[in-house]
Design an enzyme around this catalytic site. Structure first.
Site, PDB file in Angstrom:
ATOM      1  N   CYS A  86      -8.607  11.388   8.980  1.00 23.59           N
ATOM      2  CA  CYS A  86      -8.454  11.046   7.554  1.00 23.59           C
ATOM      3  C   CYS A  86      -9.725  11.425   6.798  1.00 23.59           C
ATOM      4  CB  CYS A  86      -8.207   9.542   7.425  1.00 23.59           C
ATOM      5  SG  CYS A  86      -8.244   8.970   5.730  1.00 23.59           S
TER       6      CYS A  86
ATOM      7  N   CYS B  49     -12.956   4.090   3.313  1.00 21.72           N
ATOM      8  CA  CYS B  49     -11.812   3.210   3.034  1.00 21.72           C
ATOM      9  C   CYS B  49     -11.904   1.855   3.740  1.00 21.72           C
ATOM     10  CB  CYS B  49     -10.537   3.949   3.418  1.00 21.72           C
ATOM     11  SG  CYS B  49      -9.050   2.953   3.434  1.00 21.72           S
TER      12      CYS B  49
ATOM     13  N   CYS C 210      -8.653   1.519   8.099  1.00 22.42           N
ATOM     14  CA  CYS C 210      -8.683   1.774   9.544  1.00 22.42           C
ATOM     15  C   CYS C 210     -10.124   1.595  10.007  1.00 22.42           C
ATOM     16  CB  CYS C 210      -8.270   3.205   9.870  1.00 22.42           C
ATOM     17  SG  CYS C 210      -6.576   3.617   9.444  1.00 22.42           S
TER      18      CYS C 210
ATOM     19  N   CYS D 211      -2.515   8.815   3.071  1.00 25.54           N
ATOM     20  CA  CYS D 211      -2.823   7.743   4.021  1.00 25.54           C
ATOM     21  C   CYS D 211      -2.021   8.075   5.268  1.00 25.54           C
ATOM     22  CB  CYS D 211      -2.436   6.377   3.477  1.00 25.54           C
ATOM     23  SG  CYS D 211      -2.650   5.104   4.751  1.00 25.54           S
TER      24      CYS D 211
ATOM     25  N   GLN E 169       7.724  -7.040   9.348  1.00 33.74           N
ATOM     26  CA  GLN E 169       6.743  -6.349  10.192  1.00 33.74           C
ATOM     27  C   GLN E 169       6.580  -4.904   9.733  1.00 33.74           C
ATOM     28  OE1 GLN E 169       4.873  -7.540  12.583  1.00 33.74           O
ATOM     29  NE2 GLN E 169       5.809  -9.494  13.122  1.00 33.74           N
TER      30      GLN E 169
ATOM     31  N   GLU F 176       9.807 -22.547   9.543  1.00 37.79           N
ATOM     32  CA  GLU F 176       8.852 -21.713   8.804  1.00 37.79           C
ATOM     33  C   GLU F 176       8.477 -22.450   7.520  1.00 37.79           C
ATOM     34  OE1 GLU F 176       7.310 -18.538   8.650  1.00 37.79           O
ATOM     35  OE2 GLU F 176       6.844 -19.137   6.604  1.00 37.79           O
TER      36      GLU F 176
ATOM     37  N   ASP G 188       4.858 -17.883  17.038  1.00 40.02           N
ATOM     38  CA  ASP G 188       4.234 -16.649  16.525  1.00 40.02           C
ATOM     39  C   ASP G 188       3.387 -17.038  15.314  1.00 40.02           C
ATOM     40  OD1 ASP G 188       3.555 -14.106  15.743  1.00 40.02           O
ATOM     41  OD2 ASP G 188       5.578 -13.510  15.117  1.00 40.02           O
TER      42      ASP G 188
ATOM     43  N   CYS H  52      -1.450 -12.745  17.016  1.00 38.15           N
ATOM     44  CA  CYS H  52      -2.143 -11.612  16.399  1.00 38.15           C
ATOM     45  C   CYS H  52      -3.656 -11.816  16.461  1.00 38.15           C
ATOM     46  CB  CYS H  52      -1.658 -11.409  14.968  1.00 38.15           C
ATOM     47  SG  CYS H  52      -1.825 -12.870  13.945  1.00 38.15           S
TER      48      CYS H  52
END
Ligand code: SAH
Length: 457
Positions: free
Chosen positions: A78, A84, A87, A166, A290, A340, A388, A415
């Site tokens: 990139c 940026c 990433c 991107c 997701q 939730e 989760d 995560c």
């Protein structure tokens, strides 16, 4: 020098060998045990570094020149990677990314969870770890009277003007940003200026369905009334029939939050649809969905495999979002309960259950840690519980509620390896045993790490 003074000084040039990588992707090298964090340095490398900050216990440095290169170093493809910050590890080849993520899980489980000697499988990666994001939201600005779009420069609100593409975003979405910007520009629609809270167009958001190929364009504007908006919509839909939905989101506030409260359908449907392993989901402008559907399928299949259902089980899916995992589980379970905290997500979850004609799943709005004890009081006895949670991990009361409910198995989707390890330790102290863990690479080129682990009593 006092005993606690750092071994380096600000602006000092040193040579450093890197052993490790931090959570945000910086190389970590040590001088007599004192860690220095240096962005873009890789483990195994030696480099000339300028010290830019020397705190008491750790410091930061700037990479000047790599003197011994890692065989895993690659040129980031990139053109704005170093500006940026979206990433963090495009300079690391994919093989090393996957191995590094597995090591981070191993190390967190060992150091924080005191869990060792269980299989932590090689990270499930992507065949092609680029162009995977199905959603992009990009700020709009202006330069010399023309509209520009681009992500913000790291730690700032300046748009990166020379951002071309991107390359972790799906190509169709990426191109759509240019299309919308050019039409808006030709119609003299102004860019929002956050310094004086004037102007119109704040963000352009594009979402797409991986399987259905449907595209939703969301125009985030400061005001509801926008001159030339209907013209923009008619040009856009005529030139791009693949767009099935054009939405206006009005955000009149002085805020960093991208979306405002009000959304209006300007063209087509309020939703686009997508499918994961044959299950259909409706996605609105504001829905959580997701962002890497190919890897999501692999993650959820693994969660389902770990749940080891035969068809007779009662299952709880805590932190269920729009019910994606719940519906996966419902294919193989007798009954699934999802909980939730966000009411809109539960409304989406119910719609999604209907859309797939699944009637063995029930969804509830509430804090999982409060709803679970209430379920237990109602006599609900889960055979399997799936969690989760967000990055901060499970609430302590939720962990206790799981221990009180004593399911045969707990499947933990995480995560954040650190909070996963912390929570696994608590569950182990409560009598469960972690059997295995599987990292899945949901976010190639970034430091985000997703893991699914299974525990049994
Ligand atoms: N399993 C879903 C979403 C996981 S993200 C999927 O894969 O799509 C974590 C979710 O937990 C978010 O939707 C967030 O709103 C929800 N959440 C956060 N705190 C919660 C709590 N205390 N109780 C229930 N849900 C919570």
């Amino acid at each position: 020098m006092t005993k606690s003074a750092p071994p380096v000084k600000k602006n000092q040039d040193i040579e450093l060998t890197f052993e490790d990588i931090s959570h945000d992707g910086a190389g970590v090298g040590k001088i007599n045990g004192y860690p220095l964090f240096v962005p873009y340095a890789l483990p195994g490398e030696t480099a000339k570094v300028k010290v830019i900050k020397a705190n008491k216990k750790y410091g930061f440095g700037k990479l000047i020149e790599v003197t011994k290169k890692s065989e895993h170093r690659v040129d980031p493809p990139c053109n704005v990677f170093f500006k940026c910050g979206g990433c963090q590890i495009q300079h690391m080849d994919y093989e090393m990314q996957l191995e590094m993520k597995r090591n981070q899980v191993k190390s967190a489980l060992k150091k924080i969870g005191h869990i060792e000697g269980i299989p932590i499988h090689p990270t499930i990666g992507m065949e092609d770890p680029w162009r995977y994001r199905n959603k992009v939201q990009i700020p709009v600005g202006s330069k010399n009277g023309e509209l520009i779009t681009g992500f913000y420069r790291m730690r700032s609100h300046d748009i990166i003007e020379d951002m071309e593409r991107c390359i972790i975003t799906e190509e169709a979405n990426d191109e759509m940003i240019d299309v919308v910007r050019e039409i808006a520009n030709s119609l003299d629609i102004s860019a929002y200026d956050e310094t004086n809270h004037r102007g119109i167009l704040r963000h352009i958001m594009v979402r797409s369905g991986k399987v259905t190929k449907q595209i939703m364009v969301v125009l985030v504007t400061r005001k509801e009334k926008v001159p030339q908006l209907s013209k923009l919509v008619s040009v856009l839909k005529e030139k791009h029939p693949e767009i099935t939905s054009i939405i206006q989101n009005v955000n009149p506030d002085k805020t960093n939050v991208i979306l405002g409260k009000k959304t209006k359908v300007l063209y087509g449907e309020e939703y686009i649809y997508d499918e994961i392993d044959g299950i259909r989901f409706s996605i609105s402008a504001k829905s959580f969905y997701q962002i890497n559907p190919l890897q999501t399928e692999k993650l959820y299949k693994k969660a389902l495999e770990y749940a080891d259902l035969s068809g007779n089980e009662t299952v709880i899916d805590a932190y269920c979002g729009i019910g994606t995992i719940s519906l996966f589980l419902a294919q193989k379970a007798k009954k699934v309960y999802g909980v939730e905290i966000v009411p809109e997500a539960i409304s989406d979850a119910k719609d999604n259950a209907r859309l797939n004609n699944m009637d063995n799943v029930e969804f509830f709005v509430g804090q999982a840690e409060k709803v679970m004890p209430w379920w237990q009081a109602q006599g609900i006895k889960p055979d399997v519980i799936v969690v989760d949670p967000p990055r901060k991990g499970c609430d302590e009361d939720l962990l206790q509620a799981m221990l009180d409910m004593k399911p045969k198995r707990i499947v933990y989707v995480s995560c954040n390896p650190s909070t996963l390890a912390r929570d696994l330790k608590i569950l182990e102290e409560g009598g469960y045993k972690t059997k295995e863990a599987q990292p899945v690479d949901m976010f190639p080129q970034t430091m985000h790490i997703e893991t699914v682990a299974v525990l049994e009593i």
